[in-house]
Design a protein around this motif. Structure first.
Motif, PDB file in Angstrom:
ATOM      1  N   TRP A  93      86.755  16.601  18.989  1.00 53.94           N
ATOM      2  CA  TRP A  93      85.937  16.206  17.841  1.00 53.94           C
ATOM      3  C   TRP A  93      85.593  17.408  16.962  1.00 53.94           C
ATOM      4  CZ3 TRP A  93      85.171  11.534  15.885  1.00 53.94           C
ATOM      5  CH2 TRP A  93      85.542  10.442  16.684  1.00 53.94           C
ATOM      6  N   THR A  94      85.557  18.584  17.556  1.00 55.23           N
ATOM      7  CA  THR A  94      85.387  19.798  16.746  1.00 55.23           C
ATOM      8  C   THR A  94      86.602  20.022  15.855  1.00 55.23           C
ATOM      9  OG1 THR A  94      83.956  20.838  18.393  1.00 55.23           O
ATOM     10  CG2 THR A  94      85.065  22.295  16.840  1.00 55.23           C
ATOM     11  N   LEU A  95      87.785  19.815  16.427  1.00 60.83           N
ATOM     12  CA  LEU A  95      89.013  19.931  15.632  1.00 60.83           C
ATOM     13  C   LEU A  95      89.021  18.914  14.493  1.00 60.83           C
ATOM     14  CD1 LEU A  95      91.633  20.445  18.486  1.00 60.83           C
ATOM     15  CD2 LEU A  95      91.172  22.055  16.632  1.00 60.83           C
ATOM     16  N   TYR A  96      88.626  17.681  14.797  1.00 63.29           N
ATOM     17  CA  TYR A  96      88.588  16.657  13.753  1.00 63.29           C
ATOM     18  C   TYR A  96      87.630  17.059  12.639  1.00 63.29           C
ATOM     19  CZ  TYR A  96      90.477  13.756  17.577  1.00 63.29           C
ATOM     20  OH  TYR A  96      91.215  13.257  18.627  1.00 63.29           O
ATOM     21  N   ALA A  97      86.429  17.515  13.032  1.00 66.77           N
ATOM     22  CA  ALA A  97      85.399  17.835  12.042  1.00 66.77           C
ATOM     23  C   ALA A  97      85.814  19.007  11.164  1.00 66.77           C
ATOM     24  CB  ALA A  97      84.081  18.151  12.759  1.00 66.77           C
ATOM     25  N   LEU A  98      86.376  20.052  11.766  1.00 64.65           N
ATOM     26  CA  LEU A  98      86.782  21.223  10.981  1.00 64.65           C
ATOM     27  C   LEU A  98      87.958  20.896  10.067  1.00 64.65           C
ATOM     28  CD1 LEU A  98      86.453  24.086  13.625  1.00 64.65           C
ATOM     29  CD2 LEU A  98      84.996  23.686  11.623  1.00 64.65           C
ATOM     30  N   THR A  99      88.899  20.093  10.554  1.00 62.95           N
ATOM     31  CA  THR A  99      90.034  19.703   9.708  1.00 62.95           C
ATOM     32  C   THR A  99      89.559  18.860   8.530  1.00 62.95           C
ATOM     33  OG1 THR A  99      91.546  19.738  11.603  1.00 62.95           O
ATOM     34  CG2 THR A  99      92.254  18.507   9.669  1.00 62.95           C
ATOM     35  N   ALA A 100      88.660  17.917   8.787  1.00 62.04           N
ATOM     36  CA  ALA A 100      88.125  17.094   7.701  1.00 62.04           C
ATOM     37  C   ALA A 100      87.380  17.953   6.685  1.00 62.04           C
ATOM     38  CB  ALA A 100      87.199  16.015   8.267  1.00 62.04           C
ATOM     39  N   THR A 101      86.598  18.917   7.172  1.00 62.55           N
ATOM     40  CA  THR A 101      85.861  19.803   6.267  1.00 62.55           C
ATOM     41  C   THR A 101      86.818  20.627   5.411  1.00 62.55           C
ATOM     42  OG1 THR A 101      84.016  19.949   7.811  1.00 62.55           O
ATOM     43  CG2 THR A 101      84.182  21.686   6.143  1.00 62.55           C
ATOM     44  N   ALA A 102      87.858  21.174   6.047  1.00 59.24           N
ATOM     45  CA  ALA A 102      88.834  21.975   5.306  1.00 59.24           C
ATOM     46  C   ALA A 102      89.557  21.134   4.262  1.00 59.24           C
ATOM     47  CB  ALA A 102      89.835  22.609   6.278  1.00 59.24           C
ATOM     48  N   ALA A 103      89.917  19.903   4.634  1.00 57.96           N
ATOM     49  CA  ALA A 103      90.632  19.034   3.693  1.00 57.96           C
ATOM     50  C   ALA A 103      89.742  18.652   2.506  1.00 57.96           C
ATOM     51  CB  ALA A 103      91.118  17.779   4.418  1.00 57.96           C
ATOM     52  N   LEU A 104      88.516  18.248   2.784  1.00 58.67           N
ATOM     53  CA  LEU A 104      87.620  17.808   1.717  1.00 58.67           C
ATOM     54  C   LEU A 104      87.240  18.958   0.789  1.00 58.67           C
ATOM     55  CD1 LEU A 104      85.306  15.398   3.736  1.00 58.67           C
ATOM     56  CD2 LEU A 104      87.023  14.774   2.021  1.00 58.67           C
ATOM     57  N   THR A 105      86.984  20.134   1.353  1.00 62.54           N
ATOM     58  CA  THR A 105      86.618  21.272   0.504  1.00 62.54           C
ATOM     59  C   THR A 105      87.825  21.794  -0.271  1.00 62.54           C
ATOM     60  OG1 THR A 105      86.872  22.705   2.458  1.00 62.54           O
ATOM     61  CG2 THR A 105      84.639  22.013   1.868  1.00 62.54           C
ATOM     62  N   GLY A 106      89.000  21.765   0.354  1.00 60.82           N
ATOM     63  CA  GLY A 106      90.202  22.190  -0.367  1.00 60.82           C
ATOM     64  C   GLY A 106      90.485  21.301  -1.566  1.00 60.82           C
ATOM     65  N   PHE A 107      90.385  19.990  -1.357  1.00 61.44           N
ATOM     66  CA  PHE A 107      90.596  19.053  -2.459  1.00 61.44           C
ATOM     67  C   PHE A 107      89.443  19.104  -3.451  1.00 61.44           C
ATOM     68  CE2 PHE A 107      90.055  14.678  -4.162  1.00 61.44           C
ATOM     69  CZ  PHE A 107      91.207  14.636  -4.929  1.00 61.44           C
ATOM     70  N   GLY A 108      88.221  19.196  -2.935  1.00 54.77           N
ATOM     71  CA  GLY A 108      87.051  19.195  -3.804  1.00 54.77           C
ATOM     72  C   GLY A 108      87.008  20.369  -4.754  1.00 54.77           C
ATOM     73  N   ALA A 109      87.555  21.510  -4.334  1.00 55.97           N
ATOM     74  CA  ALA A 109      87.541  22.696  -5.190  1.00 55.97           C
ATOM     75  C   ALA A 109      88.380  22.500  -6.450  1.00 55.97           C
ATOM     76  CB  ALA A 109      88.035  23.910  -4.412  1.00 55.97           C
TER      77      ALA A 109
END
Length: 344
Positions: free
Chosen positions: A8-24
């Motif tokens: 679940w840590t892997l899921y959370a960090l991947t989701a954070t990276a994806a959302l922030t990468g796209f959000g930028a």
């Protein structure tokens, strides 16, 4: 950490990276710096649970007889994770390769592949956390240490860039490399998706201003007042940036001429290809519809006769070959379909 907590840590960090990468891509420059910092921390922190995960599954992966039908997805997910983090680190240090596809493209492709494969991995091996998986104090300290490592690696990477004079030391905070500032039409050409229009006939082309305005305008190229200059940086999501002095028509002047109605909230800029993007009306007023870059008229592939110059916005929002300015009373959600179907 407990196995499910690692997952679940892997899921959370991947989701954070994806959302922030796209959000930028979507926010203005002063906000994207913070978002991209979060993106980098999440990506670097991802290395820690990834190592924990690989250590745990290595004995099973080393025995082909222990594989099941789901194992290849798991292996591909691990490869995509390593590639996503590796290409991100490589681009911010060496900015290689710089052609097409460049290191930024490879990072984006690896990140998208990771999201897709991780989604499949979750569907195939989903395990709901139990009460036993709730982090205790020791797990919480490991979590903080993992995020702290990701945060500490950022200044260390920057220090290495400058100490060894690596290409990454010259990049913009978005990760983009410098390309062709103050070079007229010699800066790079990037066309979105399927947009490949034939050159516009200036004699028949007209700019239309319509929507929530008191009066619609139809202007020929010769009728445009193009005396205003604006210094702005075009930062392309393809991994490069170029700072130019643009000259053309202030959008605010066109809006004043048309008479914006009180209920107006957004301004949409529509290309001859059907591509369109909108800006909040206050931001649109500060934008420019450029006819020139430096002292040179824009050439066709840079958006002639008019392209939007939107300071602080990423390059895919700088609409080329503009034919309409449409004043809106509500957000244009349809632009998300238009940018992927324009040119067809």
């Amino acid at each position: 950490m407990r196995p499910r907590l690692v997952d679940w840590t892997l899921y959370a960090l991947t989701a954070t990276a994806a959302l922030t990468g796209f959000g930028a891509w979507l926010v203005v420059d002063q906000d994207s710096r913070t978002v991209l910092t979060a993106h980098a921390i999440a990506g670097l922190a991802l290395l820690v649970p990834l190592v924990w995960k690989l250590r745990r599954v290595r004995p099973r992966l080393a025995r082909p007889g222990a594989w099941d039908a789901k194992t290849p997805i798991s292996v591909l997910t691990a490869i995509a994770a390593v590639c996503a983090v590796g290409t991100g680190i490589s681009w911010t240090h060496t900015q290689w390769p710089t052609g097409y596809p460049n290191g930024m493209h490879l990072h984006i492709v690896a990140g998208l592949a990771l999201c897709a494969l991780l989604g499949a991995h979750v569907l195939l091996r989903f395990k709901r956390p139990t009460r036993r998986d709730i982090p205790d104090r020791r797990d919480a300290l490991r979590w903080l240490g993992m995020l702290g490592l990701g945060a500490a690696l950022l200044p260390a990477k920057e220090a290495a860039n400058h100490a060894f004079d690596l290409p990454g030391a010259q990049r913009r905070f978005t990760g983009s490399r410098h390309a062709g500032s103050d070079s007229g039409n010699a800066f790079p050409i990037t066309n979105w998706m399927f947009d490949r229009p034939a050159p516009v006939d200036f004699s028949t082309w007209r700019l239309i201003v319509r929507g929530a305005v008191a009066r619609s305008l139809t202007l020929s190229y010769a009728e445009l007042d193009t005396r205003i200059s604006l210094r702005a940086t075009l930062d392309c999501t393809g991994g490069w940036y170029s700072t130019q002095t643009w000259r053309g028509v202030p959008v605010g002047m066109l809006l004043d001429q048309a008479g914006v109605l009180p209920e107006a909230r957004f301004v949409s800029f529509v290309s001859v290809t059907g591509y369109r993007w909108s800006l909040p009306i206050a931001e649109a007023r500060a934008a420019l519809l450029a006819t020139h870059v430096g002292d040179a008229p824009l050439d066709h592939w840079h958006g002639a006769p008019l392209r939007l110059v939107a300071p602080g916005r990423r390059g895919f929002m700088w609409v080329k070959w503009v034919r309409e300015v449409v004043v809106l009373t509500r957000p244009d959600l349809g632009q998300w379909i238009a940018i992927f179907t324009s040119g067809l």
